[in-house]
Design an enzyme around this catalytic site. Structure first.
Site, PDB file in Angstrom:
ATOM      1  CD  GLN A 125     -74.257   0.381  37.156  1.00  0.00           C
ATOM      2  OE1 GLN A 125     -74.075   1.326  36.538  1.00  0.00           O
ATOM      3  NE2 GLN A 125     -74.008   0.328  38.359  1.00  0.00           N
ATOM      4  CE  LYS A 140     -75.075   4.926  34.424  1.00  0.00           C
ATOM      5  NZ  LYS A 140     -74.236   4.589  35.615  1.00  0.00           N
ATOM      6  CG  ASP A 180     -73.430   8.151  35.648  1.00  0.00           C
ATOM      7  OD1 ASP A 180     -72.758   7.257  35.999  1.00  0.00           O
ATOM      8  OD2 ASP A 180     -73.008   8.941  34.589  1.00  0.00           O
ATOM      9  CB  SER A 392     -76.603   2.102  45.538  1.00  0.00           C
ATOM     10  OG  SER A 392     -76.485   3.538  44.870  1.00  0.00           O
TER      11      SER A 392
HETATM   12  P1  NDP Z   1     -70.085  14.485  37.695  1.00  0.00           P
HETATM   13  O1  NDP Z   1     -71.080  15.048  37.125  1.00  0.00           O
HETATM   14  O2  NDP Z   1     -70.108  14.923  39.491  1.00  0.00           O
HETATM   15  O3  NDP Z   1     -68.584  14.874  37.269  1.00  0.00           O
HETATM   16  C1  NDP Z   1     -68.140  14.489  36.087  1.00  0.00           C
HETATM   17  C2  NDP Z   1     -66.770  15.273  35.741  1.00  0.00           C
HETATM   18  O4  NDP Z   1     -66.407  14.856  34.784  1.00  0.00           O
HETATM   19  C3  NDP Z   1     -66.862  16.719  35.923  1.00  0.00           C
HETATM   20  O5  NDP Z   1     -65.638  17.302  36.469  1.00  0.00           O
HETATM   21  C4  NDP Z   1     -66.805  16.844  34.253  1.00  0.00           C
HETATM   22  O6  NDP Z   1     -66.489  18.057  33.739  1.00  0.00           O
HETATM   23  C5  NDP Z   1     -65.837  15.934  33.874  1.00  0.00           C
HETATM   24  N1  NDP Z   1     -66.653  15.466  32.225  1.00  0.00           N
HETATM   25  C6  NDP Z   1     -67.842  14.885  32.299  1.00  0.00           C
HETATM   26  N2  NDP Z   1     -67.957  14.599  30.693  1.00  0.00           N
HETATM   27  C7  NDP Z   1     -66.873  15.136  30.242  1.00  0.00           C
HETATM   28  C8  NDP Z   1     -66.410  15.125  28.809  1.00  0.00           C
HETATM   29  N3  NDP Z   1     -67.193  14.687  27.924  1.00  0.00           N
HETATM   30  N4  NDP Z   1     -65.235  15.333  28.695  1.00  0.00           N
HETATM   31  C9  NDP Z   1     -64.487  16.169  29.845  1.00  0.00           C
HETATM   32  N5  NDP Z   1     -64.738  16.100  31.069  1.00  0.00           N
HETATM   33  C10 NDP Z   1     -66.110  15.596  31.232  1.00  0.00           C
HETATM   34  O7  NDP Z   1     -70.020  12.835  37.582  1.00  0.00           O
HETATM   35  P2  NDP Z   1     -69.630  11.722  38.583  1.00  0.00           P
HETATM   36  O8  NDP Z   1     -68.150  11.902  39.136  1.00  0.00           O
HETATM   37  O9  NDP Z   1     -70.673  11.144  39.286  1.00  0.00           O
HETATM   38  O10 NDP Z   1     -69.242  10.549  37.314  1.00  0.00           O
HETATM   39  C11 NDP Z   1     -67.869  10.417  36.774  1.00  0.00           C
HETATM   40  C12 NDP Z   1     -67.554   9.187  36.143  1.00  0.00           C
HETATM   41  O11 NDP Z   1     -67.740   8.265  37.044  1.00  0.00           O
HETATM   42  C13 NDP Z   1     -68.563   8.791  35.074  1.00  0.00           C
HETATM   43  O12 NDP Z   1     -67.981   7.857  34.193  1.00  0.00           O
HETATM   44  C14 NDP Z   1     -69.763   7.968  35.856  1.00  0.00           C
HETATM   45  O13 NDP Z   1     -70.465   7.054  34.973  1.00  0.00           O
HETATM   46  C15 NDP Z   1     -68.783   7.153  36.820  1.00  0.00           C
HETATM   47  N6  NDP Z   1     -69.374   6.642  37.974  1.00  0.00           N
HETATM   48  C16 NDP Z   1     -70.099   7.525  38.906  1.00  0.00           C
HETATM   49  C17 NDP Z   1     -70.390   6.955  39.749  1.00  0.00           C
HETATM   50  C18 NDP Z   1     -71.573   7.750  41.091  1.00  0.00           C
HETATM   51  O14 NDP Z   1     -71.681   7.261  42.010  1.00  0.00           O
HETATM   52  N7  NDP Z   1     -71.677   9.067  40.744  1.00  0.00           N
HETATM   53  C19 NDP Z   1     -70.464   5.434  40.109  1.00  0.00           C
HETATM   54  C20 NDP Z   1     -69.545   4.759  39.248  1.00  0.00           C
HETATM   55  C21 NDP Z   1     -69.053   5.392  38.279  1.00  0.00           C
HETATM   56  P3  NDP Z   1     -67.548  19.446  33.369  1.00  0.00           P
HETATM   57  O15 NDP Z   1     -68.030  19.641  34.638  1.00  0.00           O
HETATM   58  O16 NDP Z   1     -66.798  20.385  32.650  1.00  0.00           O
HETATM   59  O17 NDP Z   1     -68.417  18.632  32.385  1.00  0.00           O
HETATM   60  O1  2IT Z   2     -72.073   3.882  37.379  1.00  0.00           O
HETATM   61  C1  2IT Z   2     -72.422   3.528  38.447  1.00  0.00           C
HETATM   62  O2  2IT Z   2     -72.158   2.428  38.957  1.00  0.00           O
HETATM   63  C2  2IT Z   2     -73.357   4.552  38.955  1.00  0.00           C
HETATM   64  N1  2IT Z   2     -73.454   5.602  38.526  1.00  0.00           N
HETATM   65  C3  2IT Z   2     -73.905   4.240  40.535  1.00  0.00           C
HETATM   66  C4  2IT Z   2     -75.205   3.386  40.253  1.00  0.00           C
HETATM   67  C5  2IT Z   2     -75.988   3.394  41.645  1.00  0.00           C
HETATM   68  O3  2IT Z   2     -77.232   2.849  41.299  1.00  0.00           O
HETATM   69  O4  2IT Z   2     -75.618   3.967  42.698  1.00  0.00           O
END
Ligand code: NDP
Ligand code: 2IT
Length: 460
Positions: A125, A140, A180, A392
């Site tokens: 981050q 984080k 996240d 954000s």
């Molecule tokens: P969500 O909780 O909305 O979705 C996560 C998705 O990934 C679900 O479909 C989940 O499936 C799957 N998943 C999670 N863990 C596992 C695992 N161990 N094995 C297989 N599938 C898995 O999270 P986000 O979409 O917010 O986040 C997804 C990724 O993006 C993460 O790496 C996060 O750090 C990154 N990220 C998120 C940001 C944000 O703004 N939200 C910003 C930047 C990066 P299931 O439901 O079956 O667990």
């Molecule tokens: O991994 C990421 O950049 C996030 N989960 C979003 C962080 C934020 O402060 O919007």
């Protein structure tokens, strides 16, 4: 394990003299934190050329300071489930670096969360936030709490207990969490409500990802996925290609995956597959986004249910990797280390031209090597998924001025930021003799911004 040199002759000495001992020290001081080791190594092994150019950064021990969080909080989170039983989870917040602004980064609720995972995410981050060009430091947090199969009331009680400890460490000028994995608008709502009650302050800038009628920003929900696809489009454009008409495969079906799919469709691509932790679906006619949103955002169901409702041209494959589906563009948007060397070999064999990390560190180092050696355009997460945290920061900006912008204006700002991140990563890679290597470009560009701020601010 050693830090391998990915640089030219000039910096090889730096690797042996500076970076390898530094990495050994990271291993020694942080035993068992494998994901943090991996994230640190991936950055360290690209910094040789900068150190060769700028010995003052070595003398000031900038990397040693960067690898040591400014503050690490670990706390007990007790709560009562719906049957009145006591539950205990562990809460974390790692306040990694505030040279550029308040600590900024999401909260993850997932049973796999431990200190090493929170530190890898916080470390990434720092550089990601620097790349956005916005005034935000790196942090984080999260918990090993598993929100799956929990009622709304249980989620609320957990969030309230979590915030009862965390609130004292937060503030719009101090530390600003967001979502996240496992933390979306529902959880941010409960967290914000509890913060407001404890502090008696409607301090909107203390959390981002809020609801639109209580301080949230337009396009924050969409921003990470949209930004990832905008970055992919820029990367393709730099190679004289375009996204239109391409087949896109996505892992995950959460916040990032859904809005990556939406933007890819808007730009004329066909999204043929997505997944969750139970398996993946393939839809030859293109994923039906309304159905996917209803299933995942409203009903919080499993991806297999998509097929039951969509009909015969969609199929569900249980327990396998989504990367076996032939595609032109792959967007890993689920979790760390979900795309390994074998997956990369399969993708290359099937003709993939671009891979962009919507998730944080989803491709293993071996997978990245396979993709880069095959000439695939590869975008690391700290560049490709920075649109979420950048928006954000736009939310914080609106909160500070008590303003709210339109969706179109905010999306335009997001698109400019993603182009800026693309161009600065691209330019930096060229400057250091590795054209097209976005891993080198993003690491060095992000590092130099933070390092210069740390140098200017003295030994802190
Ligand atoms: P969500 O909780 O909305 O979705 C996560 C998705 O990934 C679900 O479909 C989940 O499936 C799957 N998943 C999670 N863990 C596992 C695992 N161990 N094995 C297989 N599938 C898995 O999270 P986000 O979409 O917010 O986040 C997804 C990724 O993006 C993460 O790496 C996060 O750090 C990154 N990220 C998120 C940001 C944000 O703004 N939200 C910003 C930047 C990066 P299931 O439901 O079956 O667990
Ligand atoms: O991994 C990421 O950049 C996030 N989960 C979003 C962080 C934020 O402060 O919007």
């Amino acid at each position: 394990m050693t830090v391998s040199s990915s640089s030219g002759r000039i910096s090889d000495g730096i690797h042996t003299r500076v970076l390898e001992p530094l990495y050994a020290e990271v291993l020694r001081r942080n035993p068992g934190e494998t994901e943090f080791h991996q994230a640190a190594r991936e950055v360290l092994e690209t910094l040789g050329p900068v150190f060769a150019d700028r010995p003052e950064l070595v003398d000031a021990r900038i990397v040693e300071r960067l690898c040591e969080p400014e503050r690490q909080l670990i706390f007990r989170v007790p709560w009562l489930d719906d049957r009145g039983r006591t539950q205990i989870n562990r809460g974390f917040r790692v306040e990694f670096n505030s040279a550029l602004g308040p600590y900024k980064g999401g909260l993850r609720f997932h049973p796999s969360v431990n200190l090493g995972i929170v530190k890898f995410l916080g470390f990434e981050q720092i550089f990601k936030n620097a790349l956005t060009g916005m005034p935000i430091g790196g942090g984080k947090g999260g918990s090993d709490f598993d929100p799956k199969n929990r009622s709304d009331n249980e989620i609320m009680r957990f969030c309230q207990s979590f915030m009862l400890e965390l609130y004292r460490h937060l503030g719009e000028y101090t530390d600003v969490p967001a979502g996240d994995i496992g933390v979306g608008s529902r959880e941010v709502g409960y967290l914000f409500g509890q913060y407001r009650r404890i502090t008696n302050r409607h301090e909107s800038g203390v959390l981002t990802g809020k609801g639109l009628n209580w301080g949230g920003a337009q396009a924050r929900t969409e921003a990470t996925g949209y930004g990832c696809v905008m970055f992919t489009a820029e990367m393709l454009r730099a190679r004289g290609l375009e996204l239109e008409g391409k087949r896109v495969s996505i892992s995950g079906s959460g916040n990032v995956a859904i809005y990556a799919a939406e933007k890819a469709q808007q730009l004329g691509a066909t999204v043929i597959s997505c997944s969750d932790s139970s398996g993946y679906i393939v839809d030859d006619k293109g994923v039906d986004l309304e159905l996917l949103k209803q299933l995942k955002e409203v009903e919080r169901g499993r991806i297999s249910e998509y097929v039951e409702r969509r009909g015969p041209h969609a199929r569900f494959v249980s327990g396998s990797s989504v990367w076996e589906v032939p595609c032109d563009v792959a967007l890993p948007c689920a979790t760390q280390n979900e795309l390994d060397e074998d997956d990369a070999v399969t993708l290359v064999r099937n003709g993939v031209i671009a891979v962009a990390e919507g998730a944080n560190m989803p491709a293993t180092p071996e997978a990245v090597r396979v993709l880069q050696e095959a000439g695939v355009a590869f975008a690391p997460g700290k560049a490709a998924n920075a649109g979420g945290v950048a928006t954000s920061a736009l939310e914080m900006q609106q909160n500070a001025s008590r303003d709210s912008w339109t969706f179109a204006y905010t999306e335009q700002r997001l698109s400019e930021i993603m182009r800026h991140i693309h161009d600065s990563s691209h330019r930096t890679a060229e400057r250091y003799g590795q054209p097209g290597n976005y891993v080198v470009g993003a690491n060095i560009a992000g590092f130099e911004i933070v390092a210069d701020a740390m140098l200017a601010q003295g030994l802190i």
